[in-house]
Design an enzyme around this catalytic site. Structure first.
Site, mmCIF file in Angstrom:
data_model
loop_
_atom_site.group_PDB
_atom_site.id
_atom_site.type_symbol
_atom_site.label_atom_id
_atom_site.label_comp_id
_atom_site.label_asym_id
_atom_site.label_seq_id
_atom_site.Cartn_x
_atom_site.Cartn_y
_atom_site.Cartn_z
ATOM 1 C CG HIS A 2 -15.862 18.637 -26.069
ATOM 2 N ND1 HIS A 2 -16.991 18.971 -26.702
ATOM 3 C CD2 HIS A 2 -14.991 17.990 -27.206
ATOM 4 C CE1 HIS A 2 -17.067 18.742 -28.150
ATOM 5 N NE2 HIS A 2 -15.796 18.271 -28.224
ATOM 6 N N PRO B 23 -15.608 27.278 -33.439
ATOM 7 C CG PRO B 23 -16.601 28.205 -35.460
ATOM 8 C CD PRO B 23 -16.600 28.258 -33.806
ATOM 9 C CG ASP C 176 -2.156 22.331 -27.305
ATOM 10 O OD1 ASP C 176 -1.329 22.895 -27.582
ATOM 11 O OD2 ASP C 176 -2.599 21.445 -26.876
ATOM 12 C CG ASN D 111 -4.737 19.743 -23.241
ATOM 13 O OD1 ASN D 111 -4.223 19.573 -24.399
ATOM 14 N ND2 ASN D 111 -6.133 20.092 -23.407
ATOM 15 C CB ILE E 252 -4.465 15.898 -25.618
ATOM 16 C CG1 ILE E 252 -3.837 15.075 -24.678
ATOM 17 C CG2 ILE E 252 -5.816 15.153 -26.203
ATOM 18 C CD1 ILE E 252 -3.184 13.925 -25.422
ATOM 19 C CG HIS F 142 -10.953 16.369 -27.093
ATOM 20 N ND1 HIS F 142 -10.433 17.580 -26.778
ATOM 21 C CD2 HIS F 142 -11.592 16.500 -28.163
ATOM 22 C CE1 HIS F 142 -11.166 18.523 -27.656
ATOM 23 N NE2 HIS F 142 -11.819 17.844 -28.810
ATOM 24 C CB SER G 29 -7.466 48.201 -54.659
ATOM 25 O OG SER G 29 -6.335 47.973 -55.462
ATOM 26 C CD GLU H 263 -7.180 38.805 -47.516
ATOM 27 O OE1 GLU H 263 -6.702 39.207 -48.539
ATOM 28 O OE2 GLU H 263 -6.501 37.901 -46.658
ATOM 29 C CG PHE I 238 -9.014 37.601 -51.995
ATOM 30 C CD1 PHE I 238 -8.842 36.289 -52.577
ATOM 31 C CD2 PHE I 238 -8.854 38.713 -52.896
ATOM 32 C CE1 PHE I 238 -8.070 36.093 -53.537
ATOM 33 C CE2 PHE I 238 -7.946 38.593 -53.873
ATOM 34 C CZ PHE I 238 -7.878 37.150 -54.663
ATOM 35 C CG ASP J 127 -5.895 41.310 -60.810
ATOM 36 O OD1 ASP J 127 -4.706 41.458 -61.440
ATOM 37 O OD2 ASP J 127 -6.209 42.075 -60.016
ATOM 38 C CG HIS K 248 -7.658 38.390 -58.258
ATOM 39 N ND1 HIS K 248 -6.669 37.317 -58.230
ATOM 40 C CD2 HIS K 248 -6.706 39.425 -57.259
ATOM 41 C CE1 HIS K 248 -5.635 37.597 -57.561
ATOM 42 N NE2 HIS K 248 -5.573 38.765 -57.049
ATOM 43 N NE ARG L 73 -9.508 47.615 -62.260
ATOM 44 C CZ ARG L 73 -8.421 47.157 -63.171
ATOM 45 N NH1 ARG L 73 -8.962 45.823 -63.645
ATOM 46 N NH2 ARG L 73 -7.452 47.767 -63.332
#
Length: 690
Positions: free
Chosen positions: A33, A122, A162, A192, A194, A267, A389, A415, A441, A473, A477, A524
């Site tokens: 790039h 990422p 961006d 930029n 783009i 790019h 919890s 999270e 999660f 739940d 969940h 739990r």
């Protein structure tokens, strides 16, 4: 010509050198790039030459400012700056961009290249890591600084694009950063206009400045990203704003100097030989030469290196005086930054006996966390708005902008931001962060969790409500596939402890794994304390818990994790009543068991004895250890956990029937021959809950 004019000319040439090298690097590798590095060159030049404290000869120097390139695809920019500033990135390394085993991989990796703080690529991760770094700086400053000694006194600088601001993780982390008033965090936003698909007008038209104002950030706009004086002024203003993090929206032109500048075609692809020649001609370089750093630019950066060495020596003098006046604090700070755990940290960890009250393993975790935070002061963390919890509260103040000495984090319902912030806290040094939510999660947090493993960060994920056993739940969940995901991820340890002793052992292993993240999957529902469990044996990954029957080699081995271990103990007793020799193997951590030698593995799972695995989750991967996996191949259902376990066959009665079938099947087949030569027994209709 005045010296000032000469200096300006040299600095302009230095910026143009960065642009030309970026074009050369990507062109030679035919991959990468070039556009963002060419547009961001003035910002990087200003940060590295006017503001940042760093030490090329000692990249881990405590007094350094932290730099994060959040738009990691622009890494040619960072590698060039590291080369010019005298880090161990040579011109040959630049020529080996994106090649096998080079110091210049396709996106920055903290464990590969000296001077790279975190692995980015990422999008959104780097700026989120930076929030964690700023948290760590504020906490350590509040803990160790004295009015006459600011030994923790650095800024965290970020360049982002961006894409980073479009990814949701950055919103989570920056919202938290604004709430916490992290005034030592300064972000330069490369505006930029783009993205890969073209102009941002097709998808990203929000007012970023107003958005960050709403987060509680200090905001500025630099209309011309080539104006180094304006960039310098904005950064100076940001440094004066001590109570809020700062973002500087800087308008740049992607591929600055290219025939295609301002277009998405600059790019993510080489410019092409003709355009590279055009770039060199535009900036006064010889188009017939490649990978050139003009002599005056080299001298300029050599002077910068001398200045950096001088600043480090000044800091060393300051720290020596601090150490003389506050020896205990200095010793403790050194210990934390070294990554060594304090002496005797295991001594106060809880131990359990079968007579102790049965509770969910999340509650045993609460006991261990409170013991650990008493003895490991660098352990800092909390929950994504599930403190009650997850049972993650402990005896410490809450980390807030008026109380940076606190260690209890309130991450809010964030999270993904939580996992990425923890990576930044760990990367800063001197911190062992933990974060909590429901196991299901962790998939919300996965982008950061995966980077914990890739980056070799020993963060701890406390994940409660670990199976269909969480109950009412329902399947939204209830994690059925998550343990499979964790176990398939390199450099990650996933623990599913059966009782209090195994919870203690899981934390012991997690804390000792300084370069591997750990996930603790906690129940739990109540899990009674079992005879024979051992905190120390958790380090083996799996071990023989008990054996029942008339004697001899096991007719069947029940391998289980978590809350299913206690059921298997009862199943083994039922099998023994009918003359079947049954062994129960508790297997809290596959990854640790995989690291044991074959002799130990065969001691646990001897050839000739079939293995039936039992887990209230998916069955993928169990074929490595079990001839007959009993688990979930569908999502769960909404109900109290006991009816759920009955529906899906996790009862003593049903599992006894299934184990009997396994034993009888392999008696007919002549026995299970080895760990790797295994035959699957089809138990469909049982683990599907039919």
């Amino acid at each position: 010509m005045s010296n000032k004019r000469v200096k300006i000319d040299v600095e302009s040439k230095a910026i143009d050198t960065v642009r030309v090298l970026a074009a050369d690097i990507v062109q030679k590798s035919m991959s990468g790039h070039p556009g963002a590095p060419m547009g961001c060159a003035p910002m990087a030049h200003v940060l590295f030459t006017k503001f940042m404290n760093f030490s090329p000869s000692n990249p881990d120097w405590l007094g350094r400012d932290r730099f994060v390139l959040s738009n990691g695809h622009a890494c040619a920019l960072q590698y060039i700056m590291l080369h010019l500033c005298g880090y161990g990135v040579t011109m040959d390394d630049l020529k080996s961009f994106r090649q096998l085993d080079s110091l210049t991989p396709g996106h920055p990796e903290n464990f590969v290249t000296p001077g790279v703080e975190v692995s980015t690529g990422p999008l959104g991760q780097g700026i989120s890591n930076a929030v964690g770094m700023a948290i760590a700086e504020r906490h350590l400053a509040a803990t160790f600084n004295k009015p006459d000694f600011q030994v923790v006194d650095n800024y965290t600088y970020v360049i982002c694009g961006d894409g980073c601001l479009q990814e949701g993780v950055s919103s989570e982390a920056c919202s938290l950063g604004g709430h916490l008033g992290l005034g030592r965090l300064i972000v330069l936003y490369d505006d930029n206009s783009i993205t890969i698909d073209g102009d941002t007008a097709i998808s990203f038209t929000e007012d970023v400045v107003k958005r960050f104002e709403a987060y509680g950030w200090h905001t500025q706009v630099v209309a011309d990203g080539t104006n180094t004086a304006a960039i310098m002024e904005a950064v100076e203003n940001a440094k004066q704003e001590t109570g809020r993090p700062s973002i500087i929206k800087t308008k740049t032109i992607i591929g600055h100097g290219s025939k295609k500048q301002g277009l998405e075609t600059t790019h993510g692809a080489p410019l092409g030989a003709d355009d590279v020649a055009h770039v060199k001609t535009t900036f006064g370089f010889d188009p017939s030469e490649s990978f050139v750093v003009p002599e005056e630019v080299s001298k300029f950066y050599a002077g910068l290196q001398e200045e950096s060495a001088k600043k480090e020596k000044e800091y060393d003098v300051l720290f020596a005086a601090y150490e003389s006046k506050y020896p205990d604090l200095a010793k403790e700070l050194k210990r934390r930054m070294s990554g060594e755990l304090p002496e005797g940290w295991k001594d106060k960890l809880p131990k359990f006996v079968p007579e102790d009250k049965a509770q969910g393993t999340r509650k045993y975790s609460h006991m261990v966390i409170n013991a650990l935070t008493d003895t490991i002061p660098e352990l800092m963390g909390g929950s994504a708005d599930l403190t009650g919890s997850n049972n993650t509260d402990f005896k410490s103040g809450v980390f807030q902008k008026d109380a940076y000495e606190g260690r209890q984090m309130r991450f809010g319902v964030r999270e993904h931001g939580m996992s990425s912030v923890m990576n930044g806290m760990f990367a800063y040094g001197g911190m062992r962060p933990f974060g909590a939510t429901f196991l299901n999660f962790i998939t919300y947090a996965w982008g950061g969790v995966r980077l914990s493993a890739l980056s070799k960060f020993g963060v701890v994920y406390v994940m409660t409500h670990d199976s269909i056993g969480l109950g009412e739940d329902g399947p939204t969940h209830q994690p059925v596939e998550v343990m499979e995901l964790l176990r398939s991820t390199p450099n990650m340890m996933a623990f599913r402890p059966a009782d209090g002793n195994e919870v203690t052992g899981s934390y012991m292993c997690a804390m000792e794994a300084g370069s591997t993240p750990s996930v603790l999957a906690l129940s739990r529902q109540n899990c009674r304390h079992l005879k024979g469990t051992s905190a120390e044996l958790v380090a083996k990954g799996a071990y023989n818990l008990c054996e029942h029957g008339p004697g001899g080699a096991p007719d069947v081995i029940l391998a289980a994790t978590g809350s299913e271990v206690q059921i298997c103990v009862d199943v083994a007793k039922a099998l023994a009543a009918s003359g079947t020799q049954a062994r129960v193997v508790s297997m809290p951590c596959w990854e640790l068991f995989e690291h044991q030698d074959e002799a130990y593995q065969l001691q646990v799972f001897p050839a000739g004895s079939p293995v039936m695995s039992v887990e209230a989750g998916g069955i993928q991967g169990w074929e490595r250890w079990a001839h007959a996996p009993f688990g979930m191949t569908r999502f769960g259902a909404s109900a109290p956990f006991k009816p759920l376990y009955e529906k899906f066959g996790y009862t003593v009665e049903n599992l006894t029937k299934q184990a009997t079938k396994v034993a009888e099947f392999y008696k007919v087949k002549g026995g299970a021959q080895s760990l790797v030569q295994r035959v699957d027994l089809n138990l469909a209709g049982y683990h599907n809950g039919h």
